[in-house]
Design an enzyme around this catalytic site. Structure first.
Site, PDB file in Angstrom:
ATOM      1  N   GLU A 122       0.234  16.070  -0.828  1.00 13.09           N
ATOM      2  CA  GLU A 122       0.645  16.792  -2.036  1.00 13.09           C
ATOM      3  C   GLU A 122      -0.632  17.221  -2.746  1.00 13.09           C
ATOM      4  OE1 GLU A 122       3.748  16.483  -5.765  1.00 13.09           O
ATOM      5  OE2 GLU A 122       2.809  14.656  -5.039  1.00 13.09           O
ATOM      6  N   HIS A 188       4.649  22.433  -7.114  1.00 12.91           N
ATOM      7  CA  HIS A 188       3.509  22.667  -8.017  1.00 12.91           C
ATOM      8  C   HIS A 188       3.123  24.147  -7.935  1.00 12.91           C
ATOM      9  CE1 HIS A 188       2.686  18.502  -9.257  1.00 12.91           C
ATOM     10  NE2 HIS A 188       3.116  18.183  -8.049  1.00 12.91           N
ATOM     11  N   HIS A 209      10.106  17.993  -5.359  1.00 10.05           N
ATOM     12  CA  HIS A 209      10.739  17.593  -6.627  1.00 10.05           C
ATOM     13  C   HIS A 209      11.198  18.812  -7.441  1.00 10.05           C
ATOM     14  CE1 HIS A 209       6.616  18.129  -8.006  1.00 10.05           C
ATOM     15  NE2 HIS A 209       6.230  16.932  -7.614  1.00 10.05           N
ATOM     16  N   ARG A 220      16.656  36.197 -16.289  1.00 12.40           N
ATOM     17  CA  ARG A 220      16.048  37.452 -15.833  1.00 12.40           C
ATOM     18  C   ARG A 220      14.958  37.202 -14.787  1.00 12.40           C
ATOM     19  NH1 ARG A 220      16.333  38.726 -21.495  1.00 12.40           N
ATOM     20  NH2 ARG A 220      18.021  40.242 -21.888  1.00 12.40           N
ATOM     21  N   ASP A 267       8.810   9.686  -5.590  1.00  8.19           N
ATOM     22  CA  ASP A 267       7.538  10.181  -6.136  1.00  8.19           C
ATOM     23  C   ASP A 267       6.826   9.029  -6.848  1.00  8.19           C
ATOM     24  OD1 ASP A 267       5.480  11.975  -6.667  1.00  8.19           O
ATOM     25  OD2 ASP A 267       6.431  12.827  -8.446  1.00  8.19           O
ATOM     26  N   GLY A 303       4.081  11.160 -11.714  1.00  6.54           N
ATOM     27  CA  GLY A 303       4.864  10.438 -10.731  1.00  6.54           C
ATOM     28  C   GLY A 303       5.912   9.591 -11.436  1.00  6.54           C
TER      29      GLY A 303
END
Length: 380
Positions: A122, A188, A209, A220, A267, A303
């Site tokens: 990650e 992310h 996540h 929109r 996580d 986390g």
């Protein structure tokens, strides 16, 4: 070899549904259709038997991190096994590339020994706009050559890489990962809806996540949330701790994607299974207060302190999911993602004897991994 064992009288969650007054037979490390006549019989009436949990996104626990030493890594693994996670992917956090390469080598050895199911990187290939608890100065664009460097360092044990596909090199890196059999996960990220669709078409199959560390759903500008929820090729990770997601957001995601496309994850960071206090997440300092982890500098959620037994119990008691759907999200779906469903993720003959004993309130009362009790049945 462990003696043959038959667990009887429980409500057993099988792929086809719940069997009342069921039985599960274990021979050695495997579930079998029928145990030997000499098998020990244990009556677990009034309890549930479910498959061991599979966590594809986990950074540590028990005061230890997967970015640490072998001893620390084993402490984290054991902590989560005591909470029902019998199959676990070790997640790293953003750091210097040479340190990530070194950690990949260490983790790959533990994967080869069967302690973990693989490695999830990650970062560092994530957006500074949505960095969460990652060190901004260590972030970098997902150059395919750099991505390849990490998966090579993992020696075939890389299972997933989270990246922001809108960054330079992002789409090419998604294609590279797909070609090498590594899950490309979108997370992310500050991507638009259109950029996320392009990433999924290029081979991304997981939402890291969902909702967290990405633009919110807009009417929109629907962003990545809508793109990831609507595509049948994508499995969405959800952190079911009551902190990362409002119950309505979890319900929206679960029912839009369906039970077959949700993977509950922890996580987790070092404090999972430990307690409040000061910890490190990669190079960043974290304060844990009342079970919620936040960066000391900036206050971003860092986390979780979640364990999968708590995620399961919350799913069926607070979120009102069926036990079968909760098992699917915590065991079967992540096992399929990892390509391990032939071995784990359900209670079927021929699979590893990874099983959990839960009481009527869904509290954990026993953990078996590969035929050996991690927590012997607590039936009193």
């Amino acid at each position: 070899m462990a003696p043959s064992l038959v667990l009887t009288g429980a409500r057993v969650v099988l792929p086809g549904g719940v069997v009342d007054d069921g039985r599960v037979s274990v021979e050695g490390t495997r579930i079998v259709a029928a145990a030997a006549e000499s098998a020990k019989v244990v009556d677990v009436s009034g309890h549930w038997l479910v498959p061991g949990f599979v966590d594809i996104h986990n950074h540590g626990g028990g005061g230890a991190s997967f970015s640490g030493t072998p001893e620390q890594i084993l402490t984290a693994i054991r902590t989560h096994r005591l909470h029902g996670t019998t199959t676990l992917v070790a997640s790293t956090v953003t750091d210097e590339m040479d340190l990530l390469v070194r950690q990949a080598g260490l983790l790959s050895e533990l994967a080869e020994q069967g302690e973990i199911a693989g490695i999830h990187f990650e970062g560092p290939f994530i957006s500074p706009c949505r960095k969460g608890a990652h060190s901004e100065e260590l972030l970098r664009d997902p150059d395919p050559a750099e991505v390849r460097k990490l998966i090579d360092a993992a020696r075939g044990r890389a299972k997933m890489v989270t990246l922001a596909a809108e960054l330079p090199g992002g789409i090419d890196s998604v294609r590279l990962l797909a070609e090498h059999g590594v899950i490309a996960a979108i997370g992310h990220t500050d991507a638009t809806y259109e950029q996320t669709v392009e990433a999924v078409d290029a081979g991304a199959t997981v939402a890291t996540h969902l909702f967290n560390a990405m633009p919110p759903l807009g009417h929109r500008a629907p962003g990545p949330v809508a793109a990831l929820l609507e595509d049948e090729r994508v499995t969405v990770e959800l952190i079911n701790d009551g902190v990362h997601l409002h119950p309505a957001a979890l319900e929206l995601a679960f029912h839009r994607a369906g039970a077959s496309r949700v993977a509950f994850i922890t996580d987790a960071m070092d404090a999972a299974g430990s307690g409040d206090g000061r910890y490190l997440l990669g190079p960043l300092e974290v304060e844990v207060s009342e079970g919620v982890a936040r960066l000391v500098e900036g206050g971003s959620i860092a986390g979780s302190t979640l364990t999968q037994d708590r995620a399961f119990q919350r799913a069926v008691t607070v979120d009102k999911l069926s036990v079968e759907d909760a098992v699917t999200a915590l065991s079967a779906n992540p096992a399929r993602l990892l390509g391990l469903f032939d071995r784990v993720g359900s209670l079927e003959p021929g699979k590893d004897a990874d099983l959990l004993l839960l009481d009527a309130d869904f509290a954990l009362k026993g953990v078996m991994r590969q035929g050996a009790w991690v927590i012997p049945p607590q039936l009193a």
